[in-house]
Design a protein around this motif. Structure first.
Motif, PDB file in Angstrom:
ATOM      1  N   LEU A   5      29.527  -1.736  -5.953  1.00  0.00           N
ATOM      2  CA  LEU A   5      29.291  -3.093  -5.469  1.00  0.00           C
ATOM      3  C   LEU A   5      29.612  -3.212  -3.982  1.00  0.00           C
ATOM      4  CD1 LEU A   5      30.714  -5.172  -8.440  1.00  0.00           C
ATOM      5  CD2 LEU A   5      28.319  -4.949  -7.790  1.00  0.00           C
ATOM      6  N   SER A   6      30.699  -2.596  -3.560  1.00  0.00           N
ATOM      7  CA  SER A   6      31.091  -2.650  -2.155  1.00  0.00           C
ATOM      8  C   SER A   6      30.068  -1.941  -1.274  1.00  0.00           C
ATOM      9  CB  SER A   6      32.467  -2.006  -1.952  1.00  0.00           C
ATOM     10  OG  SER A   6      33.428  -2.681  -2.703  1.00  0.00           O
ATOM     11  N   PHE A   7      29.610  -0.793  -1.717  1.00  0.00           N
ATOM     12  CA  PHE A   7      28.608  -0.053  -0.946  1.00  0.00           C
ATOM     13  C   PHE A   7      27.313  -0.850  -0.852  1.00  0.00           C
ATOM     14  CE2 PHE A   7      25.135   3.011  -0.539  1.00  0.00           C
ATOM     15  CZ  PHE A   7      25.527   3.656   0.619  1.00  0.00           C
ATOM     16  N   GLY A   8      26.904  -1.445  -1.956  1.00  0.00           N
ATOM     17  CA  GLY A   8      25.696  -2.268  -1.952  1.00  0.00           C
ATOM     18  C   GLY A   8      25.831  -3.459  -1.011  1.00  0.00           C
ATOM     19  N   ALA A   9      26.985  -4.116  -1.037  1.00  0.00           N
ATOM     20  CA  ALA A   9      27.211  -5.255  -0.147  1.00  0.00           C
ATOM     21  C   ALA A   9      27.192  -4.813   1.313  1.00  0.00           C
ATOM     22  CB  ALA A   9      28.549  -5.921  -0.474  1.00  0.00           C
ATOM     23  N   LEU A  10      27.807  -3.687   1.598  1.00  0.00           N
ATOM     24  CA  LEU A  10      27.815  -3.165   2.963  1.00  0.00           C
ATOM     25  C   LEU A  10      26.412  -2.814   3.421  1.00  0.00           C
ATOM     26  CD1 LEU A  10      29.510  -2.195   5.385  1.00  0.00           C
ATOM     27  CD2 LEU A  10      29.657   0.010   4.258  1.00  0.00           C
ATOM     28  N   LEU A  11      25.649  -2.176   2.567  1.00  0.00           N
ATOM     29  CA  LEU A  11      24.282  -1.781   2.902  1.00  0.00           C
ATOM     30  C   LEU A  11      23.398  -2.999   3.161  1.00  0.00           C
ATOM     31  CD1 LEU A  11      22.269   0.589   3.122  1.00  0.00           C
ATOM     32  CD2 LEU A  11      21.819   0.259   0.691  1.00  0.00           C
ATOM     33  N   VAL A  12      23.418  -3.958   2.249  1.00  0.00           N
ATOM     34  CA  VAL A  12      22.579  -5.147   2.395  1.00  0.00           C
ATOM     35  C   VAL A  12      23.010  -5.972   3.608  1.00  0.00           C
ATOM     36  CG1 VAL A  12      21.932  -7.334   1.296  1.00  0.00           C
ATOM     37  CG2 VAL A  12      21.960  -5.235  -0.041  1.00  0.00           C
ATOM     38  N   SER A  13      24.312  -6.135   3.802  1.00  0.00           N
ATOM     39  CA  SER A  13      24.794  -6.901   4.953  1.00  0.00           C
ATOM     40  C   SER A  13      24.437  -6.221   6.266  1.00  0.00           C
ATOM     41  CB  SER A  13      26.307  -7.097   4.863  1.00  0.00           C
ATOM     42  OG  SER A  13      26.632  -7.875   3.749  1.00  0.00           O
ATOM     43  N   GLY A  14      24.548  -4.922   6.300  1.00  0.00           N
ATOM     44  CA  GLY A  14      24.186  -4.182   7.508  1.00  0.00           C
ATOM     45  C   GLY A  14      22.714  -4.327   7.848  1.00  0.00           C
ATOM     46  N   GLY A  16      17.292 -15.096   4.303  1.00  0.00           N
ATOM     47  CA  GLY A  16      18.149 -15.919   3.463  1.00  0.00           C
ATOM     48  C   GLY A  16      18.449 -15.325   2.108  1.00  0.00           C
ATOM     49  N   LEU A  17      17.432 -14.904   1.372  1.00  0.00           N
ATOM     50  CA  LEU A  17      17.637 -14.383   0.024  1.00  0.00           C
ATOM     51  C   LEU A  17      18.377 -13.050   0.047  1.00  0.00           C
ATOM     52  CD1 LEU A  17      17.226 -14.600  -3.002  1.00  0.00           C
ATOM     53  CD2 LEU A  17      15.010 -13.511  -2.726  1.00  0.00           C
ATOM     54  N   ILE A  18      18.018 -12.186   0.963  1.00  0.00           N
ATOM     55  CA  ILE A  18      18.683 -10.875   1.039  1.00  0.00           C
ATOM     56  C   ILE A  18      20.146 -11.042   1.428  1.00  0.00           C
ATOM     57  CG2 ILE A  18      18.679  -8.632   2.195  1.00  0.00           C
ATOM     58  CD1 ILE A  18      15.626  -8.937   2.432  1.00  0.00           C
ATOM     59  N   ALA A  19      20.428 -11.940   2.361  1.00  0.00           N
ATOM     60  CA  ALA A  19      21.813 -12.205   2.747  1.00  0.00           C
ATOM     61  C   ALA A  19      22.611 -12.775   1.579  1.00  0.00           C
ATOM     62  CB  ALA A  19      21.851 -13.154   3.938  1.00  0.00           C
ATOM     63  N   ALA A  34      26.648 -12.101  -2.725  1.00  0.00           N
ATOM     64  CA  ALA A  34      26.962 -12.057  -4.153  1.00  0.00           C
ATOM     65  C   ALA A  34      27.583 -10.715  -4.541  1.00  0.00           C
ATOM     66  CB  ALA A  34      25.703 -12.315  -4.977  1.00  0.00           C
ATOM     67  N   LEU A  35      27.054  -9.626  -3.988  1.00  0.00           N
ATOM     68  CA  LEU A  35      27.636  -8.304  -4.259  1.00  0.00           C
ATOM     69  C   LEU A  35      29.060  -8.213  -3.731  1.00  0.00           C
ATOM     70  CD1 LEU A  35      24.606  -5.986  -3.412  1.00  0.00           C
ATOM     71  CD2 LEU A  35      25.608  -6.371  -5.663  1.00  0.00           C
ATOM     72  N   LEU A  36      29.280  -8.745  -2.548  1.00  0.00           N
ATOM     73  CA  LEU A  36      30.624  -8.730  -1.970  1.00  0.00           C
ATOM     74  C   LEU A  36      31.587  -9.559  -2.817  1.00  0.00           C
ATOM     75  CD1 LEU A  36      32.454  -7.831   0.325  1.00  0.00           C
ATOM     76  CD2 LEU A  36      31.695  -9.833   1.601  1.00  0.00           C
ATOM     77  N   LEU A  37      31.159 -10.739  -3.230  1.00  0.00           N
ATOM     78  CA  LEU A  37      31.999 -11.584  -4.076  1.00  0.00           C
ATOM     79  C   LEU A  37      32.322 -10.883  -5.393  1.00  0.00           C
ATOM     80  CD1 LEU A  37      33.402 -14.302  -4.566  1.00  0.00           C
ATOM     81  CD2 LEU A  37      31.237 -15.131  -5.499  1.00  0.00           C
TER      82      LEU A  37
END
Length: 89
Positions: free
Chosen positions: A14-23, A36-39, A44-47
């Motif tokens: 989940l953390s890796f996914g959040a980092l990847l999407v946020s980056g 908007g949707l991707i952010a 959500a992954l980070l939470l």
């Protein structure tokens, strides 16, 4: 032991996914893209990663801390649902 490894692995994913999407969102926002949707998915992954890691820790504490965890978790989820959806930007 297997459950702990499973939780640790899930938090890592989940953390890796959040980092990847946020980056990706940060890089694409530099060129003016509206994401908007991707952010929101990244948030959500980070939470989810934070809540799962906190849950694993809170379950090792006494009952009072577990109650405090659930109160904070509900507030965090409600905050995400009520204010975190940036789909229309």
């Amino acid at each position: 032991m297997a459950k702990r490894k499973s939780n640790t692995e899930l938090v890592g994913i989940l953390s890796f996914g959040a980092l990847l999407v946020s980056g990706i969102c940060k890089l694409l926002s530099l060129i003016g893209a509206s994401l908007g949707l991707i952010a929101t998915i990244g948030d959500a992954l980070l939470l989810a990663a934070v809540l799962l890691a906190a849950y694993t820790y809170a379950m090792t504490l006494n009952k009072n801390w577990r109650i405090i965890y659930w109160i904070i978790a509900v507030v965090a989820i409600a905050g995400f649902v009520l204010t975190g959806f940036n789909i229309i930007k």
